[in-house]
Enzyme design. Structure first.
Site, short mmCIF file in Angstrom:
data_model
loop_
_atom_site.label_atom_id
_atom_site.label_comp_id
_atom_site.label_asym_id
_atom_site.label_seq_id
_atom_site.Cartn_x
_atom_site.Cartn_y
_atom_site.Cartn_z
N ASP A 372 -25.77 -0.08 19.72
CA ASP A 372 -25.89 0.75 20.92
C ASP A 372 -27.27 0.75 21.55
O ASP A 372 -27.40 1.03 22.75
CB ASP A 372 -25.46 2.18 20.60
CG ASP A 372 -23.96 2.29 20.39
OD1 ASP A 372 -23.24 1.36 20.80
OD2 ASP A 372 -23.50 3.28 19.81
N PHE A 380 -27.89 7.01 28.16
CA PHE A 380 -26.67 7.74 28.50
C PHE A 380 -26.72 9.20 28.03
O PHE A 380 -25.69 9.78 27.72
CB PHE A 380 -25.46 7.02 27.91
CG PHE A 380 -25.24 5.66 28.52
CD1 PHE A 380 -24.71 5.53 29.79
CD2 PHE A 380 -25.62 4.51 27.84
CE1 PHE A 380 -24.53 4.29 30.37
CE2 PHE A 380 -25.45 3.26 28.41
CZ PHE A 380 -24.90 3.14 29.68
N TYR A 457 -17.63 6.57 22.91
CA TYR A 457 -18.11 7.53 21.91
C TYR A 457 -19.22 8.41 22.44
O TYR A 457 -20.07 7.98 23.24
CB TYR A 457 -18.62 6.80 20.65
CG TYR A 457 -17.60 6.79 19.54
CD1 TYR A 457 -17.29 7.96 18.86
CD2 TYR A 457 -16.93 5.62 19.19
CE1 TYR A 457 -16.33 7.97 17.86
CE2 TYR A 457 -15.98 5.62 18.18
CZ TYR A 457 -15.69 6.81 17.52
OH TYR A 457 -14.74 6.82 16.53
N PHE A 649 -39.05 -7.25 7.24
CA PHE A 649 -40.03 -6.21 6.93
C PHE A 649 -40.23 -6.10 5.41
O PHE A 649 -41.32 -5.73 4.94
CB PHE A 649 -39.55 -4.84 7.43
CG PHE A 649 -39.49 -4.67 8.93
CD1 PHE A 649 -39.56 -5.75 9.78
CD2 PHE A 649 -39.36 -3.41 9.49
CE1 PHE A 649 -39.49 -5.60 11.16
CE2 PHE A 649 -39.30 -3.23 10.86
CZ PHE A 649 -39.36 -4.33 11.70
N ASP A 660 -49.88 3.96 4.00
CA ASP A 660 -49.17 4.69 5.05
C ASP A 660 -47.73 4.20 5.01
O ASP A 660 -47.45 3.05 5.36
CB ASP A 660 -49.82 4.42 6.40
CG ASP A 660 -49.25 5.28 7.51
OD1 ASP A 660 -48.32 6.07 7.24
OD2 ASP A 660 -49.73 5.17 8.66
#
Length: 753
Positions: A372, A380, A457, A649, A660
């Site tokens: 999405d 939206f 949705y 990653f 961090d």
């Protein structure tokens, strides 16, 4: 005579007023006073520090757009419906400053980071996509191409989402190549006329390999809630070319039968060699119009003494809490610099991606995997309905966005902020034994919410701040299920929910970014769990017992801390500091994930690279400016060679000791649609989230210092001194509130007569 009577009456009235005033003054301390004034509940005052995270203003959007339009070498179209072959701005959004620069500004009095925007330009004429950093704001003077720095690769034009301009051409193409050429078929099968058409719904991804741009379009009846009115007709459009005159129809599906062209389908239909669908008029079972007349209002929330929180610009203050908020067009809700009692706990808490994988026997849903953020989660976020989407008395905030348009758009009341009583106590104890008393506290929490309606949705996004020092990020799904027309084999992929309608099985995976800074940016990742240990009983020779024992660990690298779904995961996960509380334990925050996900897409599938974050319930990585998001705008339409592959990653396997740290949390639920999803899916049970809970961070529960706490003693069960609710009906002068009563001590255990 009349004059004398009038004078006497005036004197008597005046004397009466004076006597009453004196009486009121003398007895004011004895009388109950009604109060509507809010006591000062905020622990700090507003400042401008939050503006470093603030979304772009309408004026800034315009300044950035005009600057880009005025660069002659970029040749950018100004059309609101730019064709795919043109160069045009798709997105303008805030370019978040580097974290190190922000911390220097917030914590060390350093210079405020330069404010910049990121601009996404689709170069249809050159067949590629570019991203630019534009600044400084206001009044930008320069731009820098950051595409390669950000993604380490070029971005092909086929990776772009479908724009409004391209949709306009697709609708025109469908009309000319489908509606006009199959007029008789569509009328007989689906009741299509000049005034009544079918509604298209697209599947994604658009193909099976990089460079593809072929979209299956499924058709539905022209009803509100069209998503559960499939008609059994689908077409595959090849729109890879930026020149719409080169677009073609590759395949058609009608009532489970495939055809290679419109002409083949039309010929076989007319020859009677097709199992025809016969149109039948039906009522719209998807309508959300009320079926009974309203009989009155349900419970409503209001602030008896006014709000205990304050909103200014993009900063929220609430009791001991403070934070900044924003709304990204692509990823949606995000909050920054979350502090409790002045200490930063979270640098960033944000939505990253929402993904669904569908199962079906029909092509429109068979390959569908929605990502999405490529469509725009925040894009939206429309106006929230007062009293339904949020409490009536909530504070509502407007947002501005610039995406797939030629001007910034204002979305009124698209964020709401409110405090509410959850309806259950945060903590309580009734002392039945010995020292009879009651101590408790209502669970009043602050909620910041937005709701995004992405196609069928609707997602409710909540960030919740509790007085115990906990923060929760939560999502609930509602809206309409996606469906397909029932044909042979359909029931392997879902339940029938209406006539000829299958509710297709699908997963929901949601990814959150949790950048916790627990007492600074030097943290470690700890785990805790339990095991049963056999021990000897010191007072009974030869007797043993199984006793739960604490098991603690610390994970040292990113690969160790990539905790996959489907594996045994320790139940307590902590981001911890090197500082200790008064009892000598490391001060930490726990990640508690609430999730009901289905199976993740197998890694053997070529599309899985674009959603590799969903492999992990929790993954901990070292903070890097090159690893700011787990997904990207281009993941949906180039799943096979995604611009961001989250698994990378982790592949470099860096140390996570005293670093961090960022937690990437995946939650969600499996949805097997059922009859009760008609007409609309309810939020109950359809969601997930992550709770950030203090774990040895404090030396005691911080809510013990809340003004909401109450204590009741048998000697004074209606005392207002330690229980403000005991005088609620008097303080508010409400005729509808019953008086406070408490008789709990009458039934306690008594050990003597």
């Amino acid at each position: 005579m009349n004059t004398l009577v009038k004078c006497l009456l005036i004197v008597l009235c005046t004397a009466s007023v004076i006597v009453n005033v004196v009486f009121i003054c003398l007895n004011s301390k004895k009388m109950t006073k009604c109060s509507s004034q809010l006591h000062d509940a905020l622990r700090r005052k507003h400042d401008n520090s939050s503006l470093v995270f603030a979304d772009l203003t309408e004026q800034e959007y315009r300044q950035v757009r005009d600057y880009m339009w005025n660069q002659p070498d970029l040749k950018i179209s100004r059309s609101a419906l730019a064709a795919p072959s043109e160069n045009f701005i798709f997105l303008i959004d805030l370019l978040l400053p580097k974290k190190a620069d922000v911390l220097r500004f917030l914590d060390e009095g350093g210079q405020q980071p330069m404010r910049k925007a990121v601009v996404v330009v689709f170069y249809g004429s050159l067949a590629h996509i570019k991203e630019y950093a534009v600044g400084p704001l206001p009044n930008p003077t320069h731009h820098e191409d950051i595409t390669l720095k950000k993604y380490k690769t070029d971005l092909p034009i086929t990776a772009r989402p479908v724009t409004i301009g391209e949709y306009a051409l697709l609708f025109k193409f469908l009309y000319e190549e489908v509606y006009l050429k199959l007029r008789k078929v569509l009328e007989e099968s689906f009741g299509v006329t000049d005034n009544k058409r079918l509604m298209p719904f697209e599947g994604m991804p658009r193909g099976v390999q990089s460079g593809d741009r072929q979209t299956w379009i499924s058709f539905f009846r022209d009803f509100s809630g069209m998503y559960i009115h499939p008609v059994g007709f689908e077409v595959l459009i090849n729109h890879r070319s930026t020149n719409s005159s080169a677009w073609t129809i590759e395949k058609l599906l009608y009532n489970g039968q495939y055809f290679q062209s419109v002409e083949e389908f039309k010929g076989k239909y007319e020859a009677g060699s097709v199992n025809k669908i016969v149109y039948k008029s039906i009522l719209n079972y998807a309508s959300l119009e009320p079926r009974v007349k309203p009989t009155g209002l349900g419970p409503q929330q209001h602030y008896i003494q006014g709000q205990r929180f304050s909103v200014k610009n993009n900063q929220v203050l609430y009791l001991d809490w403070s934070f900044a908020f924003g709304l990204s067009s692509l990823t949606g809700m995000r909050v920054f610099d979350i502090r409790f009692k002045g200490e930063r706990i979270v640098y960033e808490l944000s939505v990253q991606e929402a993904m669904s994988v569908y199962g079906s026997v029909t092509p429109g849903m068979m390959l569908t995997k929605f990502l999405d953020s490529s469509i725009g989660i925040g894009r939206f976020a429309h106006e929230l309905v007062r009293g339904i989407d949020c409490p009536y008395a909530a504070v509502y905030v407007d947002t501005f966005r610039y995406i797939d348009a030629n001007a910034a758009q204002r979305f009124r009341n698209s964020i709401c902020i409110f405090e509410h009583d959850t309806g259950r106590p945060l903590r309580r104890h009734f002392a039945d034994f010995f020292h009879n008393s009651y101590g408790g506290m209502p669970n009043s929490a602050l909620v910041i919410r937005t709701i995004t309606a992405i196609g069928n949705y609707d997602y409710l996004w909540d960030f919740i701040f509790y007085q115990s020092g906990s923060v929760e990020a939560k999502v609930h799904a509602t809206g309409y299920i996606s469906s397909s027309f029932k044909i042979d084999g359909s029931l392997k992929y879902g339940h029938q929910v209406a006539e000829n309608t299958i509710g297709n099985i699908h997963t929901h995976f949601i990814n959150f970014k949790v950048d916790l800074d627990v007492l600074g940016v030097k943290n470690v990742f700890q785990t805790k769990d339990m095991t049963f240990e056999e021990v000897s009983l010191p007072w009974l020779t030869g007797r043993k017992a199984k006793v739960p024992r604490l098991v603690e660990g610390q994970l040292k690298t990113e690969k160790e801390a990539a905790l996959r779904y489907g594996t045994k995961i320790p139940r307590y996960l902590h981001i911890a500091s090197n500082q200790t509380n008064r009892w000598g334990h490391q001060r930490s925050y726990r990640l508690q994930v609430v999730s009901f996900t289905g199976e993740h897409l197998p890694e053997s599938e070529p599309e899985e690279k674009s959603m590799s974050w969903a492999r992990y319930k929790v993954a901990i990585t070292k903070y890097k400016e090159e690893e700011l998001t787990s997904s990207s705008l281009y993941s949906q339409n180039n799943m096979w060679s995604p611009a961001v592959d989250f698994s990378q990653f982790i592949d470099d396997d860096e140390s996570i000791e005293n670093e961090d740290l960022v937690a990437w949390v995946t939650t969600g639920f499996l949805h097997i649609p059922h009859a009760e999803d008609i007409p609309n899916t309810v939020t109950v049970g359809n969601g997930g989230g992550v709770i950030l809970r203090p774990h040895n961070y404090f030396s005691e529960d911080p809510s013990i210092h809340s003004p909401d706490a109450a204590y009741i003693h048998p000697e004074s069960p209606r005392s207002c001194d330690k229980n403000r609710l005991a005088c609620l009906d008097q303080e508010t002068c409400s005729a509808t509130l019953p008086p406070f009563t408490f008789h709990g001590f009458e039934e306690v255990m008594k050990f003597e007569e």
